[in-house]
Motif scaffolding. Structure first.
Motif, PDB file in Angstrom:
ATOM      1  N   TYR A  92       7.187 -10.645   2.372  1.00  0.00           N
ATOM      2  CA  TYR A  92       7.847 -10.064   1.215  1.00  0.00           C
ATOM      3  C   TYR A  92       6.786  -9.609   0.210  1.00  0.00           C
ATOM      4  N   PRO A  93       6.401  -8.337   0.215  1.00  0.00           N
ATOM      5  CA  PRO A  93       5.325  -7.901  -0.677  1.00  0.00           C
ATOM      6  C   PRO A  93       5.677  -8.009  -2.157  1.00  0.00           C
ATOM      7  N   HIS A  94       6.957  -7.952  -2.497  1.00  0.00           N
ATOM      8  CA  HIS A  94       7.340  -7.965  -3.906  1.00  0.00           C
ATOM      9  C   HIS A  94       7.611  -9.369  -4.452  1.00  0.00           C
ATOM     10  N   LYS A  95       7.415 -10.379  -3.630  1.00  0.00           N
ATOM     11  CA  LYS A  95       7.518 -11.757  -4.124  1.00  0.00           C
ATOM     12  C   LYS A  95       6.190 -12.245  -4.684  1.00  0.00           C
TER      13      LYS A  95
ATOM     14  N   GLY B 170       2.836 -13.432 -12.149  1.00  0.00           N
ATOM     15  CA  GLY B 170       3.319 -14.739 -12.611  1.00  0.00           C
ATOM     16  C   GLY B 170       3.261 -15.788 -11.514  1.00  0.00           C
ATOM     17  N   TYR B 171       3.641 -15.395 -10.296  1.00  0.00           N
ATOM     18  CA  TYR B 171       3.594 -16.324  -9.175  1.00  0.00           C
ATOM     19  C   TYR B 171       2.154 -16.726  -8.885  1.00  0.00           C
ATOM     20  N   LEU B 172       1.253 -15.744  -8.828  1.00  0.00           N
ATOM     21  CA  LEU B 172      -0.151 -16.048  -8.555  1.00  0.00           C
ATOM     22  C   LEU B 172      -0.753 -16.923  -9.637  1.00  0.00           C
ATOM     23  N   ASP B 173      -0.377 -16.687 -10.881  1.00  0.00           N
ATOM     24  CA  ASP B 173      -0.869 -17.506 -11.986  1.00  0.00           C
ATOM     25  C   ASP B 173      -0.390 -18.951 -11.838  1.00  0.00           C
ATOM     26  N   ALA B 174       0.858 -19.117 -11.437  1.00  0.00           N
ATOM     27  CA  ALA B 174       1.415 -20.464 -11.275  1.00  0.00           C
ATOM     28  C   ALA B 174       0.735 -21.230 -10.153  1.00  0.00           C
ATOM     29  N   VAL B 175       0.503 -20.580  -9.016  1.00  0.00           N
ATOM     30  CA  VAL B 175      -0.093 -21.303  -7.888  1.00  0.00           C
ATOM     31  C   VAL B 175      -1.603 -21.454  -8.030  1.00  0.00           C
ATOM     32  N   SER B 176      -2.240 -20.597  -8.823  1.00  0.00           N
ATOM     33  CA  SER B 176      -3.697 -20.702  -8.958  1.00  0.00           C
ATOM     34  C   SER B 176      -4.105 -21.975  -9.683  1.00  0.00           C
TER      35      SER B 176
ATOM     36  N   ALA C  37      -0.849 -26.592  -1.669  1.00  0.00           N
ATOM     37  CA  ALA C  37      -0.564 -25.377  -2.429  1.00  0.00           C
ATOM     38  C   ALA C  37      -0.642 -24.140  -1.543  1.00  0.00           C
ATOM     39  N   LEU C  38      -1.609 -24.093  -0.652  1.00  0.00           N
ATOM     40  CA  LEU C  38      -1.766 -22.944   0.229  1.00  0.00           C
ATOM     41  C   LEU C  38      -0.591 -22.836   1.200  1.00  0.00           C
ATOM     42  N   ALA C  39      -0.137 -23.951   1.726  1.00  0.00           N
ATOM     43  CA  ALA C  39       1.019 -23.949   2.625  1.00  0.00           C
ATOM     44  C   ALA C  39       2.272 -23.497   1.874  1.00  0.00           C
ATOM     45  N   ARG C  40       2.445 -23.950   0.637  1.00  0.00           N
ATOM     46  CA  ARG C  40       3.591 -23.527  -0.166  1.00  0.00           C
ATOM     47  C   ARG C  40       3.536 -22.027  -0.444  1.00  0.00           C
ATOM     48  N   THR C  41       2.348 -21.522  -0.733  1.00  0.00           N
ATOM     49  CA  THR C  41       2.179 -20.099  -1.013  1.00  0.00           C
ATOM     50  C   THR C  41       2.565 -19.257   0.195  1.00  0.00           C
TER      51      THR C  41
ATOM     52  N   ALA D 219      -2.857  -9.680   1.389  1.00  0.00           N
ATOM     53  CA  ALA D 219      -3.336  -9.053   0.149  1.00  0.00           C
ATOM     54  C   ALA D 219      -3.993  -7.711   0.454  1.00  0.00           C
ATOM     55  N   GLN D 220      -4.790  -7.655   1.510  1.00  0.00           N
ATOM     56  CA  GLN D 220      -5.424  -6.392   1.892  1.00  0.00           C
ATOM     57  C   GLN D 220      -4.385  -5.379   2.354  1.00  0.00           C
ATOM     58  N   ASP D 221      -3.390  -5.826   3.102  1.00  0.00           N
ATOM     59  CA  ASP D 221      -2.343  -4.933   3.580  1.00  0.00           C
ATOM     60  C   ASP D 221      -1.560  -4.342   2.404  1.00  0.00           C
ATOM     61  N   MET D 222      -1.315  -5.124   1.382  1.00  0.00           N
ATOM     62  CA  MET D 222      -0.579  -4.652   0.219  1.00  0.00           C
ATOM     63  C   MET D 222      -1.369  -3.583  -0.536  1.00  0.00           C
ATOM     64  N   ARG D 223      -2.696  -3.658  -0.493  1.00  0.00           N
ATOM     65  CA  ARG D 223      -3.540  -2.689  -1.197  1.00  0.00           C
ATOM     66  C   ARG D 223      -3.780  -1.425  -0.379  1.00  0.00           C
TER      67      ARG D 223
END
Length: 108
Positions: free
Chosen positions: A30-33, A37-43, A50-54, A94-98
């Motif tokens: 899901y590229p739009h998930k 804000g999500y990245l800030d929360a998990v960082s 955390a990585l498994a949840r991400t 991340a690379q695919d999204m860019r």
């Protein structure tokens, strides 16, 4: 025509990760998930899960199996994968999204 945020977040994209030696992992994500804000929360998370949840949050499906059975795309399923593979999934998505040439296959 306007699109709702929920419809946007439901859109999916496909990507295949080459693990080398002819091993491939095909996944749908899901590229739009993946939002700022999500990245800030998990960082700010400092635990190993955390990585498994991400990964479980933004991957919809993959073709990884365990003893012939599909490995569920859940936190528990992702936690069975090595950290190097989890990191690779995040990096590749991340690379695919860019990528301007990324094939986006919207599905319902």
């Amino acid at each position: 025509m306007p699109i709702s945020l929920s419809a946007l977040r439901a859109k999916r994209a496909e990507h295949t990760i080459d693990l080398g030696d002819g091993d491939l992992v095909a996944l749908v994500y899901y590229p739009h998930k993946i939002t700022p804000g999500y990245l800030d929360a998990v960082s700010g998370e400092n635990d190993l899960m955390a990585l498994a949840r991400t990964v479980a949050e933004f991957v919809a499906d993959w073709d990884i199996t365990d003893e012939g059975e599909p490995l569920p795309v859940t936190v528990e399923g992702a936690a069975q994968l090595g950290l190097s593979l989890l990191n690779l999934i995040v990096t590749e998505v991340a690379q695919d999204m860019r990528s301007p040439n990324a094939k986006r296959n919207a599905r319902r």
